[in-house]
Scaffold this active site. Sequence first.
Site, short mmCIF file in Angstrom:
data_model
loop_
_atom_site.label_atom_id
_atom_site.label_comp_id
_atom_site.label_asym_id
_atom_site.label_seq_id
_atom_site.Cartn_x
_atom_site.Cartn_y
_atom_site.Cartn_z
NE ARG A 46 -2.75 -0.63 3.33
CZ ARG A 46 -3.27 -1.61 4.04
NH1 ARG A 46 -4.30 -2.27 3.61
NH2 ARG A 46 -2.77 -1.94 5.22
CD GLU A 131 6.85 -25.46 7.24
OE1 GLU A 131 7.09 -26.49 6.62
OE2 GLU A 131 6.28 -25.46 8.35
CB VAL A 134 0.86 -23.85 10.88
CG1 VAL A 134 0.68 -24.47 12.26
CG2 VAL A 134 -0.42 -23.94 10.06
CB ILE A 138 7.97 -24.14 14.13
CG1 ILE A 138 8.23 -23.19 15.30
CG2 ILE A 138 8.23 -25.58 14.54
CD1 ILE A 138 7.32 -23.43 16.51
CD GLU A 192 -1.95 -7.66 14.79
OE1 GLU A 192 -2.24 -6.58 14.26
OE2 GLU A 192 -1.05 -8.40 14.39
CE LYS A 207 -0.92 -19.06 13.55
NZ LYS A 207 -0.37 -18.25 14.64
N GLY A 304 7.02 -12.98 13.51
CA GLY A 304 8.19 -12.08 13.41
C GLY A 304 8.85 -12.18 12.06
N1 HSE Z 1 -0.64 -13.26 15.74
C1 HSE Z 1 0.07 -14.51 15.75
C2 HSE Z 1 0.68 -14.75 17.11
C3 HSE Z 1 1.17 -14.59 14.74
O1 HSE Z 1 0.53 -13.93 18.02
O2 HSE Z 1 1.28 -15.78 17.27
C4 HSE Z 1 0.69 -14.78 13.36
O3 HSE Z 1 -0.08 -15.94 13.24
#
Ligand code: HSE
Length: 430
Positions: A46, A131, A134, A138, A192, A207, A304
């Site tokens: 954006r 990958e 989830v 990892i 968030e 997940k 991250g």
């Molecule tokens: N918001 C998720 C967490 C990371 O706090 O693990 C992305 O799925």
Amino acid sequence: MSEALRIGIAGLGNVGAGVVKVLAGNAELIARRAGRPIVVTAVSARDRGRDRGVALDGIAWVDDAAELAARDDVDVVVELIGGSDGPALTLARRTLAAGKPFVTANKAMLAHHGLALAEAAEKAGLPLKYEAAVAGGIPVIKGISEGAAANRMLRVYGLMNGTCNYILSRMEAEGLDFASVLADAQALGFAEADPSFDIDGIDTAHKLSILAALAFGARIDFAGVACHGIRSIASVDIAQAAALGFRIKLVGLAEVQDGALFQRVHPALVPLDHPVATTMGSLNAVVVEGDFVGRLFFQGRGAGEGPTASAVVADLVDIARSDVRPPFVMPVSQLAALPRAAAGDRRGRYYLRLNVADRVGVLAEVTAALRDAGVSIESLVQRGGSDAGDTMVVMVTHEAREADVLASLAHMAASPAVVGQPVMMHILDF
Ligand code: HSE
């Protein structure tokens, strides 16, 4: 070395910028592993003006992410926009329709549309890889679908949301209540502004539904995940659980019982010596139990820039090697449509806490409710009295049917001797 694999990235937030950094920083090593260079040729985001800390010289900018699918200089599209529908889904459909491989970190989209997208990918003979969707960095998708492919899976469970694990870890370490840790996490940018998908367990449910499909060869059934988050976790329960040798975690758990699929996200008491209990802060953990391999334990960063980008690039390396396989290991047509297991029949131990009036016969009333439902008590502690004249009772049951424990709780809650709502939590015993 073969020609470069050319990547278009939709979404240049932390993860998108991370993918650019990984591909640039480890370019030579990745090219040797992949058998060809992997280069970013186009991006869509954006805000063009934002400094993302990465060099984007020579990379084309596209305003509409969906345009990436049709570009001649893009061989593979990486979707990092997020959201179950909207631009992400449009891009996924257009990319596969254009005959190009698609990589995504979007668990919400996969939980809702994963089977339809997988069918489209299979039909076109294209890779659809996820990958990063989830548990971030990892490699649990590869772990289940490749490393443990020989096994009939017994269960898959774990901590798949770093925000919840962070909040619960700080509540325990600092003796703080949920609301103050959440507010602090938001101020620090760990949670968030709208944290409901995380703290209400929905992100974990997305997940879990993906992992369950992979582990059990079943169709994704996101709507079948019973979901309960961490908003109502009280400090007093964290302390009482600790005194009993447990730590409260938000656990996603999927099992197949008598041919039916059980999927649930809920706060649970985990024994302190279990590796899931020692997974603290924002780390994620996933446990997979297979009939021959036994327990596999995966732990690492579930979110991250670096960890998630690492998983995205691993998918790109597979694509560069021309590794094409069905997105859910076996073709969608072979995935079983498992019925949903009835939660009430599930057996387990339970933690119960209630506040009761401190008067003659109250404990007899409480234990009678359990007796009448056929629930046996393993331990019972009465903890002091309050100025208001009530006292706290904490119990752990022997293994019991969930429906019976709920019936006894309903009885207790209706008693005038019980103050407020009784609390019930599952104990993780495997
Ligand atoms: N918001 C998720 C967490 C990371 O706090 O693990 C992305 O799925």
